[in-house]
Motif scaffolding. Structure first.
Motif, short mmCIF file in Angstrom:
data_model
loop_
_atom_site.label_atom_id
_atom_site.label_comp_id
_atom_site.label_asym_id
_atom_site.label_seq_id
_atom_site.Cartn_x
_atom_site.Cartn_y
_atom_site.Cartn_z
N LEU A 67 7.03 1.09 -48.14
CA LEU A 67 6.46 0.70 -49.42
C LEU A 67 5.90 -0.73 -49.35
O LEU A 67 6.34 -1.53 -48.53
CB LEU A 67 7.52 0.76 -50.52
N PRO A 68 4.94 -1.04 -50.22
CA PRO A 68 4.41 -2.42 -50.24
C PRO A 68 5.52 -3.42 -50.54
O PRO A 68 6.52 -3.10 -51.19
CB PRO A 68 3.38 -2.38 -51.38
N GLU A 69 5.32 -4.64 -50.08
CA GLU A 69 6.35 -5.67 -50.25
C GLU A 69 6.66 -5.92 -51.73
O GLU A 69 7.82 -6.11 -52.11
CB GLU A 69 5.91 -6.98 -49.60
N ALA A 70 5.63 -5.91 -52.58
CA ALA A 70 5.87 -6.17 -54.01
C ALA A 70 6.80 -5.12 -54.59
O ALA A 70 7.68 -5.43 -55.41
CB ALA A 70 4.55 -6.18 -54.77
N THR A 71 6.63 -3.85 -54.18
CA THR A 71 7.50 -2.78 -54.68
C THR A 71 8.91 -2.96 -54.16
O THR A 71 9.89 -2.75 -54.89
CB THR A 71 6.94 -1.42 -54.26
N GLN A 72 9.05 -3.36 -52.89
CA GLN A 72 10.38 -3.60 -52.34
C GLN A 72 11.09 -4.74 -53.08
O GLN A 72 12.28 -4.64 -53.40
CB GLN A 72 10.27 -3.92 -50.84
N LEU A 73 10.35 -5.79 -53.35
CA LEU A 73 10.94 -6.91 -54.09
C LEU A 73 11.37 -6.48 -55.49
O LEU A 73 12.43 -6.89 -55.99
CB LEU A 73 9.96 -8.07 -54.19
N ALA A 74 10.55 -5.64 -56.13
CA ALA A 74 10.90 -5.15 -57.46
C ALA A 74 12.17 -4.31 -57.41
O ALA A 74 13.04 -4.43 -58.29
CB ALA A 74 9.75 -4.34 -58.04
N LEU A 75 12.31 -3.49 -56.39
CA LEU A 75 13.51 -2.68 -56.25
C LEU A 75 14.74 -3.55 -56.01
O LEU A 75 15.82 -3.31 -56.58
CB LEU A 75 13.34 -1.70 -55.08
N ILE A 76 14.59 -4.59 -55.19
CA ILE A 76 15.71 -5.51 -54.94
C ILE A 76 16.12 -6.19 -56.25
O ILE A 76 17.32 -6.29 -56.57
CB ILE A 76 15.30 -6.55 -53.88
N ASP A 77 15.14 -6.64 -57.01
CA ASP A 77 15.45 -7.29 -58.30
C ASP A 77 16.17 -6.32 -59.23
O ASP A 77 17.16 -6.68 -59.88
CB ASP A 77 14.17 -7.80 -58.96
#
Length: 529
Positions: A155-165
């Motif tokens: 997945l794109p990094e922005a989506t990964q960061l959103a999931l982590i958040d």
């Protein structure tokens, strides 16, 4: 009580608004992990490199909220906000959902898996008392970076960061409310069941696109909040007042009393207490009122702040308390701690509800009576709402001058009547005239603060209590708000608070104590200068 939202808006108009905080990137998380233990390079985990397309103009990752649910899209879109905890602005296209239901369901399943694996990896560290919140969040985000990279490295990094958040907020924070709490422009959060979250910005209520995925998750957040302050909420005790670690006030009520689902209200407070200059900048106070209020506190007048719900009573009380000399011993008494006194010599007392057996309750009235034995120079009661009003009035009449408090009322005259009613609730069976004499003798000044239709909070009158005339307490208005000035094209009130031309009697006390005050502020001609 909150006026910080208007201060932020005022500063934004001048172009000096603070830059929003930036979330760590996957690279930051990986570097943090590498300092503690060996880690495989990001490329071997399938984590994409940082691309300009996934970063907004303010260096903040951009995400898209799908429909009215709390799901993130699989690709970032420029200029649009939204994750589970972030909200869509009014300009977001309600029909422009990104991704199909299958992809969204896949992300929901990924969240569940990541949450379960985080619990397994963290183990007892999630409840380790030796770790503070910041350390625990750092550890959790580091573990989540590895989990998401292994399971969703494509997945794109922005989506990964959103999931982590999302997973970190749900596991350790307050779920979709966490980002709203981190947003300095939000002054109040209102949750009406799992699917409806509203916020107040600049005095206006707006619905957000954030939601809880279920009633169970909302209940979990409520229980997490109240357990931190040693309180409980369940079917036998379905409503509770609590506070967050930053002092924000919380009220929660659950079924069966809340028929449509659990309701949660959070009144946020600024990290830095607002000062008199801030209230002048916001238009709540005029510059001529600041030296008058300062002189009233210095002269140890008993002051009552009156106003409706959400009008800014607690904020104004904080400002008044900042005028108390540093060498005075101050005892504050509150139902839930909200005051932010800056003096060093302060004792803070908080009431306590009964336990599950119905015992152990400590009321505001108990604390007021106990405070009299603590050698206070000043007693500050956050709000009087019961029989403690009589004890507070007696304290004001027996040598504890300079006390401050707030009361719910729509006008200074109503404030006097409400104090009478609350005093009668003490159960002392006193005649009404005796109670009125207590009020008229104890209270010197009543400051009325009002939340106007345009969302602003303004001090609309300052009145002096003169004493009794026959059976009725008498008072005179010293300053009044000029509503006759009307409103402008944007619906904002043009008027300001102006003197009535009456010089108050308490200025004689200023002279006796050597407190300097320009008496010209009481003259009618001063209003036009």
């Amino acid at each position: 009580m909150s006026l910080s939202d208007r201060l932020d808006a005022a500063r934004a108009r001048r172009g000096d608004a603070p830059r929003p905080a930036q979330r760590p990137t996957l690279v930051d998380l990986a570097e943090t992990e590498s300092r503690d233990e060996p880690a495989a390079p990001l490329s071997s985990r399938g984590v994409p490199s940082v691309g300009v397309s996934s970063v907004g103009e303010d260096d903040t990752p951009r995400f898209v909220a799908v429909g009215r649910d709390d799901r993130v899209s699989s690709s970032p879109t420029e200029g649009t906000e939204g994750t589970e905890g972030a909200e869509g602005t009014e300009g977001a296209d309600a029909g422009g959902s990104v991704g199909d239901a299958t992809a969204s369901d896949g992300l929901d399943g990924l969240r569940e898996q990541a949450s379960e694996e985080l619990a397994e990896r963290m183990g007892n560290r999630l409840t380790d008392a030796s770790l503070d919140d910041a350390q625990l969040l750092t550890l959790a985000r580091r573990e989540l970076a590895g989990i998401i990279a292994e399971r969703a490295g494509h997945l794109p990094e922005a989506t990964q960061l959103a999931l982590i958040d999302d997973v970190a907020d749900e596991a350790l924070g307050l779920g979709p409310l966490q980002k709203l709490l981190d947003d300095d422009t939000v002054s109040e959060i209102m949750v009406n069941g799992a699917g409806h979250i509203y916020v107040e910005r600049a005095g206006r209520i707006q619905r957000t696109r954030s939601v809880f995925r279920s009633e169970e998750r909302l209940r979990r957040v409520i229980e997490r909040i109240v357990s931190r302050v040693g309180r409980r909420i369940d079917e036998s005790s379905p409503l509770v007042d609590a506070r967050l670690p930053d002092g924000s006030r919380v009220n929660a009520i659950i079924p069966p009393l809340a028929v449509g689902g659990s309701a949660l209200t959070i009144r946020k407070f600024a990290a830095r207490p607002l000062r008199a200059a801030d209230l002048v900048e916001l238009g709540t106070l005029s510059e001529q009122l600041v030296p008058l209020l300062y002189a009233c506190v210095q002269a140890r007048l008993n002051v009552i702040v009156s106003g409706g719900t959400g009008s800014g009573k607690t904020t104004l009380l904080n400002v008044l308390s900042s005028f108390i000399p540093a060498d005075d011993r101050v005892v504050t008494i509150e139902d839930a701690v909200e005051l932010q006194l800056q003096q060093e010599h302060v004792v803070r007392l908080e009431s306590r509800p009964a336990n599950i057996e119905g015992r152990g309750e400590v009321t505001i009235r108990d604390l007021v009576r106990n405070a009299l034995r603590m050698r206070p120079d000043r007693i500050v009661v956050g709000e009087v709402r019961g029989g403690e009003a009589l004890d507070m009035l007696q304290a004001m009449n027996t040598g504890h001058d300079g006390s401050l408090s707030t009361v719910h009322a729509n006008s200074p005259r109503d404030a006097i009547s409400r104090l009478e009613t609350l005093s009668l609730m003490a159960g002392m069976d006193l005649p009404l005239r005796a109670v009125r004499e207590q009020v008229a003798s104890a209270v010197d000044v009543i400051i009325q603060i009002t939340r106007l239709r345009d969302g602003t909070r303004r001090v609309t009158s300052i009145s002096e209590v003169l004493g009794m005339e026959g059976e009725t307490p008498t008072m005179q208005d010293i300053f009044e708000f000029d509503f006759a000035a009307g409103v402008d094209a944007e619906g904002r009130f043009r008027g300001s608070i102006k003197p009535t031309g009456i010089r108050p009697r308490f200025t004689d006390r200023f002279d006796d104590l050597g407190i300097a005050l320009d008496l010209g502020i009481f003259h009618l001609e001063e209003a036009g200068r």
